[in-house]
Motif scaffolding. Structure first.
Motif, PDB file in Angstrom:
ATOM      1  N   GLN A  50       0.907  -1.149   0.154  1.00  0.00           N
ATOM      2  CA  GLN A  50      -0.046   0.043   0.194  1.00  0.00           C
ATOM      3  C   GLN A  50       0.899   1.290  -0.227  1.00  0.00           C
ATOM      4  O   GLN A  50       2.127   1.344   0.764  1.00  0.00           O
ATOM      5  CB  GLN A  50      -0.951  -0.090   1.327  1.00  0.00           C
ATOM      6  CG  GLN A  50      -1.909  -1.055   1.185  1.00  0.00           C
ATOM      7  CD  GLN A  50      -2.803  -1.018   2.197  1.00  0.00           C
ATOM      8  OE1 GLN A  50      -3.529   0.268   2.411  1.00  0.00           O
ATOM      9  NE2 GLN A  50      -3.116  -1.973   3.032  1.00  0.00           N
ATOM     10  N   SER A  86     -10.989   8.227   2.529  1.00  0.00           N
ATOM     11  CA  SER A  86     -11.512   7.030   2.794  1.00  0.00           C
ATOM     12  C   SER A  86     -10.191   5.969   2.862  1.00  0.00           C
ATOM     13  O   SER A  86     -10.174   5.015   3.267  1.00  0.00           O
ATOM     14  CB  SER A  86     -12.260   6.749   1.613  1.00  0.00           C
ATOM     15  OG  SER A  86     -11.730   6.898   0.229  1.00  0.00           O
ATOM     16  N   LYS A  89      -8.891   5.893   6.203  1.00  0.00           N
ATOM     17  CA  LYS A  89      -9.807   5.113   7.059  1.00  0.00           C
ATOM     18  C   LYS A  89      -9.560   3.750   6.943  1.00  0.00           C
ATOM     19  O   LYS A  89      -9.592   3.071   7.980  1.00  0.00           O
ATOM     20  CB  LYS A  89     -11.099   5.808   6.989  1.00  0.00           C
ATOM     21  CG  LYS A  89     -11.473   7.111   7.301  1.00  0.00           C
ATOM     22  CD  LYS A  89     -13.192   7.229   7.200  1.00  0.00           C
ATOM     23  CE  LYS A  89     -13.774   6.619   8.152  1.00  0.00           C
ATOM     24  NZ  LYS A  89     -15.283   6.668   8.094  1.00  0.00           N
ATOM     25  N   ARG A  90      -9.605   3.211   6.008  1.00  0.00           N
ATOM     26  CA  ARG A  90      -9.155   1.816   5.518  1.00  0.00           C
ATOM     27  C   ARG A  90      -7.819   1.635   6.146  1.00  0.00           C
ATOM     28  O   ARG A  90      -7.834   0.422   6.580  1.00  0.00           O
ATOM     29  CB  ARG A  90      -9.349   1.534   4.063  1.00  0.00           C
ATOM     30  CG  ARG A  90     -10.651   1.567   3.503  1.00  0.00           C
ATOM     31  CD  ARG A  90     -10.766   0.710   2.175  1.00  0.00           C
ATOM     32  NE  ARG A  90      -9.783   1.678   1.027  1.00  0.00           N
ATOM     33  CZ  ARG A  90     -10.191   2.570   0.390  1.00  0.00           C
ATOM     34  NH1 ARG A  90     -11.476   3.162   0.554  1.00  0.00           N
ATOM     35  NH2 ARG A  90      -9.379   3.137  -0.419  1.00  0.00           N
ATOM     36  N   ALA A  93      -7.855   1.237   9.792  1.00  0.00           N
ATOM     37  CA  ALA A  93      -8.939   0.271  10.355  1.00  0.00           C
ATOM     38  C   ALA A  93      -7.922  -1.076  10.270  1.00  0.00           C
ATOM     39  O   ALA A  93      -8.032  -1.727  11.113  1.00  0.00           O
ATOM     40  CB  ALA A  93     -10.092   0.086   9.633  1.00  0.00           C
ATOM     41  N   GLY A  94      -7.242  -1.064   9.247  1.00  0.00           N
ATOM     42  CA  GLY A  94      -6.201  -2.470   9.231  1.00  0.00           C
ATOM     43  C   GLY A  94      -5.252  -2.426  10.257  1.00  0.00           C
ATOM     44  O   GLY A  94      -5.306  -3.457  10.594  1.00  0.00           O
TER      45      GLY A  94
END
Length: 209
Positions: A50, A86, A89-90, A93-94
């Motif tokens: 990522q 967004s 946020k992902r 969360a991960g």
């Protein structure tokens, strides 16, 4: 798809029936069936790195300091990281699922909540139109439970309604609200600060009654 085809094969469906069910051509299905019958495992694709992995340690440090997703997003923008809110946020969360994030807590339950309000750029609304977007975030200081709301304006009424929605979501009102990003929100929205403070004070009085 490998697992789906294997399941359908075990139920007795033939190649043509499986191809129709999974909506793929029979040649693709045939290749997978041959792998299944020869006990070959289906190759698992390695996840692509990522974009935010480069900043992972810094992001974890910010999270441990108690920074909200909005503030982390803004800090990344300050160092010219081009990423959507967004996606942030992902990514957060991960991290929360995989890491044991420790945040120092100095409050009692229901004592305090942290409020952020920040601009996150252009997003697409339900009508497919690109619009300027802000995000309101309220985080309970003790439990770290979050409430997020996306808005398309910066009016005082919207800001206050976001509070009401957060209180409804939490089923209660904390004793104290700590506004971390309010000065920036006021300046960016061109609020007349004394009027804003009075409206917010009036709202606070109503919630206490």
């Amino acid at each position: 798809m490998y697992i789906t085809i294997k399941s359908l094969l075990e139920k007795g469906l033939n190649k043509s029936q499986i191809a129709r069910d999974v909506k793929h051509d029979w040649k693709t299905v045939d290749k997978i069936i041959k792998r299944i019958k020869s006990n070959q495992s289906f190759p698992i694709k390695k996840p692509h790195p990522q974009k935010l992995d480069t900043y992972r340690e810094q992001i974890i440090e910010w999270m441990e300091q108690g920074l909200s997703g909005i503030l982390i997003y803004q800090k990344l923008r300050e160092i010219e990281v081009k990423i959507s809110y967004s996606a942030i946020k992902r990514f957060l969360a991960g991290i929360k699922r995989k890491e044991n994030i420790f945040v120092r807590i100095h409050t009692e339950p229901a004592e305090e909540a942290q409020v952020d309000f920040g601009y996150i750029g252009l997003t697409t609304d339900i009508n497919g139109k690109r619009r300027k977007t802000w995000v309101f975030n309220m985080k309970l200081s003790y439990s770290r439970l979050d409430y997020y709301e996306k808005t398309y304006d910066q009016t005082v009424e919207t800001f206050i309604n976001c509070h009401k929605n957060a209180f409804k979501y939490f089923s209660g009102i904390p004793k104290t609200l700590r506004i971390d990003n309010l000065k920036a929100a006021i300046l960016e929205a061109n609020f007349y600060e004394p009027i804003f403070k009075q409206l917010y004070k009036d709202f606070s009085a109503l919630t206490e009654s």
